[in-house]
Scaffold this motif. Sequence first.
Motif, short mmCIF file in Angstrom:
data_model
loop_
_atom_site.label_atom_id
_atom_site.label_comp_id
_atom_site.label_asym_id
_atom_site.label_seq_id
_atom_site.Cartn_x
_atom_site.Cartn_y
_atom_site.Cartn_z
N LEU A 119 0.85 -1.19 0.00
CA LEU A 119 0.00 0.00 0.00
C LEU A 119 0.89 1.24 0.00
O LEU A 119 1.77 1.40 0.84
N SER A 120 0.66 2.16 -0.93
CA SER A 120 1.47 3.38 -0.98
C SER A 120 0.64 4.63 -1.18
O SER A 120 1.08 5.73 -0.83
N VAL A 121 -0.58 4.51 -1.73
CA VAL A 121 -1.43 5.68 -1.94
C VAL A 121 -2.61 5.58 -0.99
O VAL A 121 -3.36 4.61 -1.01
N ILE A 168 -0.31 10.98 -13.15
CA ILE A 168 0.34 11.70 -12.04
C ILE A 168 0.53 10.76 -10.85
O ILE A 168 1.60 10.74 -10.22
N LEU A 169 -0.50 9.96 -10.52
CA LEU A 169 -0.39 9.05 -9.38
C LEU A 169 0.61 7.93 -9.66
O LEU A 169 1.33 7.50 -8.75
N THR A 220 6.05 18.78 -14.86
CA THR A 220 6.25 17.48 -14.21
C THR A 220 5.99 17.60 -12.72
O THR A 220 5.89 18.71 -12.17
N LEU A 221 5.90 16.47 -12.06
CA LEU A 221 5.68 16.44 -10.62
C LEU A 221 6.81 17.15 -9.88
O LEU A 221 6.59 17.88 -8.91
N LEU A 260 4.69 12.21 -0.26
CA LEU A 260 4.09 13.29 -1.04
C LEU A 260 2.67 13.51 -0.54
O LEU A 260 1.86 12.58 -0.51
N LEU A 261 2.37 14.73 -0.14
CA LEU A 261 1.02 15.11 0.30
C LEU A 261 0.39 15.94 -0.81
O LEU A 261 0.92 16.97 -1.22
N ILE A 262 -0.77 15.47 -1.32
CA ILE A 262 -1.46 16.15 -2.42
C ILE A 262 -2.79 16.69 -1.94
O ILE A 262 -3.59 15.95 -1.33
N ASP A 263 -3.03 17.95 -2.21
CA ASP A 263 -4.34 18.54 -1.91
C ASP A 263 -5.27 18.21 -3.07
O ASP A 263 -5.33 18.91 -4.08
#
Length: 239
Positions: free
Chosen positions: A116-118, A223-224, A185-186, A150-153
């Motif tokens: 599990l990573s996301v 992106i993910l 890019t990310l 990585l924290l994504i809003d």
Amino acid sequence: HSKLNLGSPAEPRTMSKFYQALQRAEQEHALQRKKHEETEVGVASPPVLRRSEPNLRSRPAEIAREQRKTLLPPLMSPLTGVDKHLVSLFAANSFEAEQYRTLCHLVEQHHEKVELSVIAISSAAPGDGKTITAINLAGALTQASGARVLLIDFDLRRPSISEYLGEREGAHPGILDLIRDPNLTLDDLAITFPSLLNLKILYAGGAVTAPYEIFKSFQVEEILDEARRQYDYVILDTP
């Protein structure tokens, strides 16, 4: 009473000797009090040094205090405007932060067992603490294991991570810009969080009225996928 002779000639001499004894006793007491006070003052208040004389006694203590200031972890001094509930970032030794480390431990176990990573953080209603949980979990994962996080809003309807971190909404480009501009890019837009080099933040970059259309786009999937390759954990703050 008849035997007490108040007018005898011996009375003045007797009273004089008694008075003199009292005076001597009083003087001795006064001298002892003075010595005692001088001793107390000498212990409690060392003599004031002139400006030209270096205070060698207090100098090591001052140096030690300055060294402690420089050695204090940066997380102990919250940035201006940062929400006080982000305990994983600025109060790592608190009881509240310990609860997030417990959650962090469960996530790490799933990471080892099923890769599990996301992790998407959601809630039933506004005000449930979803965004605070997402930020604290990201901070706990970074500090507990040294993992790259990585924290994504991803709450594109009401993005608020920037507000909790003391940033103005829209001050940074974000995931919406990645979706709209294929040349970005990310790495171009993920921002390193101060004092936590392994924690990156990808802001929303704006708000949309219909985020569902964004979520099902193939750009989000790309992106993910890229985030999975670069980071150990990706925390999504969702609507």
